[in-house]
Scaffold this active site. Structure first.
Site, PDB file in Angstrom:
ATOM      1  N   PRO A   9       0.896  -1.139  -0.080  1.00  0.00           N
ATOM      2  CA  PRO A   9      -0.002   0.059  -0.031  1.00  0.00           C
ATOM      3  C   PRO A   9       0.850   1.252  -0.005  1.00  0.00           C
ATOM      4  CG  PRO A   9      -0.141  -1.017   2.194  1.00  0.00           C
ATOM      5  CD  PRO A   9       0.551  -1.845   1.104  1.00  0.00           C
ATOM      6  N   ASN A  10       0.274   2.227  -0.639  1.00  0.00           N
ATOM      7  CA  ASN A  10       0.955   3.617  -0.906  1.00  0.00           C
ATOM      8  C   ASN A  10       2.221   3.679  -1.674  1.00  0.00           C
ATOM      9  OD1 ASN A  10      -1.206   4.613   0.619  1.00  0.00           O
ATOM     10  ND2 ASN A  10      -0.097   3.885   2.500  1.00  0.00           N
ATOM     11  N   ARG A  17       4.485  11.142  -2.273  1.00  0.00           N
ATOM     12  CA  ARG A  17       4.300  10.548  -0.873  1.00  0.00           C
ATOM     13  C   ARG A  17       5.760  10.687  -0.205  1.00  0.00           C
ATOM     14  NH1 ARG A  17       4.871   4.290   1.050  1.00  0.00           N
ATOM     15  NH2 ARG A  17       4.353   4.995   3.321  1.00  0.00           N
ATOM     16  N   TYR A  22      11.119   8.689   0.878  1.00  0.00           N
ATOM     17  CA  TYR A  22      10.817   7.739  -0.072  1.00  0.00           C
ATOM     18  C   TYR A  22      11.432   8.226  -1.520  1.00  0.00           C
ATOM     19  CZ  TYR A  22       7.761   5.436   3.346  1.00  0.00           C
ATOM     20  OH  TYR A  22       7.430   5.198   4.499  1.00  0.00           O
ATOM     21  N   ASN A  73       8.130  -5.803  -1.015  1.00  0.00           N
ATOM     22  CA  ASN A  73       7.915  -4.714  -0.086  1.00  0.00           C
ATOM     23  C   ASN A  73       6.407  -4.472   0.394  1.00  0.00           C
ATOM     24  OD1 ASN A  73       7.899  -2.287   1.284  1.00  0.00           O
ATOM     25  ND2 ASN A  73       8.886  -1.210  -0.222  1.00  0.00           N
ATOM     26  N   ALA A  76       3.268  -0.900   4.578  1.00  0.00           N
ATOM     27  CA  ALA A  76       2.762  -0.781   6.115  1.00  0.00           C
ATOM     28  C   ALA A  76       2.576  -2.116   6.670  1.00  0.00           C
ATOM     29  CB  ALA A  76       1.496   0.330   6.258  1.00  0.00           C
ATOM     30  N   GLU A  97      12.826  -9.626   1.191  1.00  0.00           N
ATOM     31  CA  GLU A  97      12.165  -8.631   1.884  1.00  0.00           C
ATOM     32  C   GLU A  97      13.077  -7.163   1.271  1.00  0.00           C
ATOM     33  OE1 GLU A  97      11.972  -8.198   6.185  1.00  0.00           O
ATOM     34  OE2 GLU A  97      10.730  -6.734   6.152  1.00  0.00           O
ATOM     35  N   HIS A  99      12.832  -2.727   1.731  1.00  0.00           N
ATOM     36  CA  HIS A  99      12.208  -1.353   2.265  1.00  0.00           C
ATOM     37  C   HIS A  99      12.919  -0.231   1.426  1.00  0.00           C
ATOM     38  CE1 HIS A  99       9.188  -3.389   4.726  1.00  0.00           C
ATOM     39  NE2 HIS A  99      10.321  -4.033   5.204  1.00  0.00           N
ATOM     40  N   ARG A 106      13.637   4.381  12.347  1.00  0.00           N
ATOM     41  CA  ARG A 106      12.104   5.088  12.273  1.00  0.00           C
ATOM     42  C   ARG A 106      11.248   4.798  13.580  1.00  0.00           C
ATOM     43  NH1 ARG A 106       9.390   4.804   6.467  1.00  0.00           N
ATOM     44  NH2 ARG A 106       8.246   6.588   7.464  1.00  0.00           N
TER      45      ARG A 106
HETATM   46  C1  DQA Z   1       8.312   0.861   3.583  1.00  0.00           C
HETATM   47  C2  DQA Z   1       8.361   1.023   4.933  1.00  0.00           C
HETATM   48  C3  DQA Z   1       7.237   1.136   5.845  1.00  0.00           C
HETATM   49  O1  DQA Z   1       7.424   1.260   7.075  1.00  0.00           O
HETATM   50  C4  DQA Z   1       6.055   1.880   5.362  1.00  0.00           C
HETATM   51  O2  DQA Z   1       4.796   1.663   5.698  1.00  0.00           O
HETATM   52  C5  DQA Z   1       5.892   2.069   3.728  1.00  0.00           C
HETATM   53  C6  DQA Z   1       7.216   1.931   2.877  1.00  0.00           C
HETATM   54  C7  DQA Z   1       9.594   1.305   2.829  1.00  0.00           C
HETATM   55  O3  DQA Z   1       9.701   1.033   1.751  1.00  0.00           O
HETATM   56  O4  DQA Z   1      10.422   1.928   3.289  1.00  0.00           O
HETATM   57  O5  DQA Z   1       4.794   1.961   3.312  1.00  0.00           O
HETATM   58  O6  DQA Z   1       7.993  -0.348   3.361  1.00  0.00           O
END
Ligand code: DQA
Length: 153
Positions: A9-10, A17, A22, A73, A76, A97, A99, A106
């Site tokens: 998501p997002n 964003r 990011y 990835n 959240a 994984e 990120h 964080r």
């Molecule tokens: C994320 C880190 C997560 O904590 C966050 O909720 C994201 C992006 C990252 O790629 O840094 O949406 O996965």
């Protein structure tokens, strides 16, 4: 070799964003980056992005029997989703994984990764480059595993 690359998501809002966290490149730039990394390695890439937990679970389940590796990835959902963890364990396809940001530096609620518990490795805080590292690592991991398996009597 066929990889499923999942973004949660997002991540479709990249570029808009929180750019200081990011980056300023958008999701389509990330897609192009991932596709070119896979192409350079001779890997068939299946890209999937969703804002919905169940859709991500479905995509993982549907990869069973037709996918060699998963790069994920979960965004959240990393920090909340036992369902995604269980789906990764259910299909038992080697997963890595990624990120974009360094979640280890964080908020405290980002310090748990459920999906990470089913992954062979994590690449954190490297931006887009983390996906390239994940693809290269997964390719090497699968090749080593294959060589080991075929070498057994
Ligand atoms: C994320 C880190 C997560 O904590 C966050 O909720 C994201 C992006 C990252 O790629 O840094 O949406 O996965």
């Amino acid at each position: 070799m066929r990889f499923l690359i999942i973004n949660g998501p997002n991540l479709n809002m990249l570029g808009i964003r929180e750019p200081d966290i990011y980056g300023r490149q958008d999701y389509s730039a990330l897609e192009s980056f991932i596709r070119s990394c896979c192409e350079a390695e001779g890997i068939e890439a299946v890209l999937f992005q969703s804002n919905h937990e169940g859709a991500i679970v479905d995509a993982i389940q549907q990869s069973y029997g037709n996918t060699d590796g998963i790069v994920i990835n979960p965004a959240a959902y990393t920090h909340t989703s036992v369902a995604i963890l269980d789906a990764l364990k259910a299909v038992a396809i080697p997963a890595v994984e990624v990120h974009l940001s360094d979640v280890s530096k964080r908020e405290s609620f980002r310090q748990v990764s459920y999906a990470g518990m089913a992954c062979v490795k994590s690449f954190i805080g490297l931006g887009f480059e983390g996906y390239r590292q994940a693809i290269l690592f997964l390719k090497g991991y699968l090749q080593t595993r294959e060589a080991y398996t075929t070498a057994q009597p």
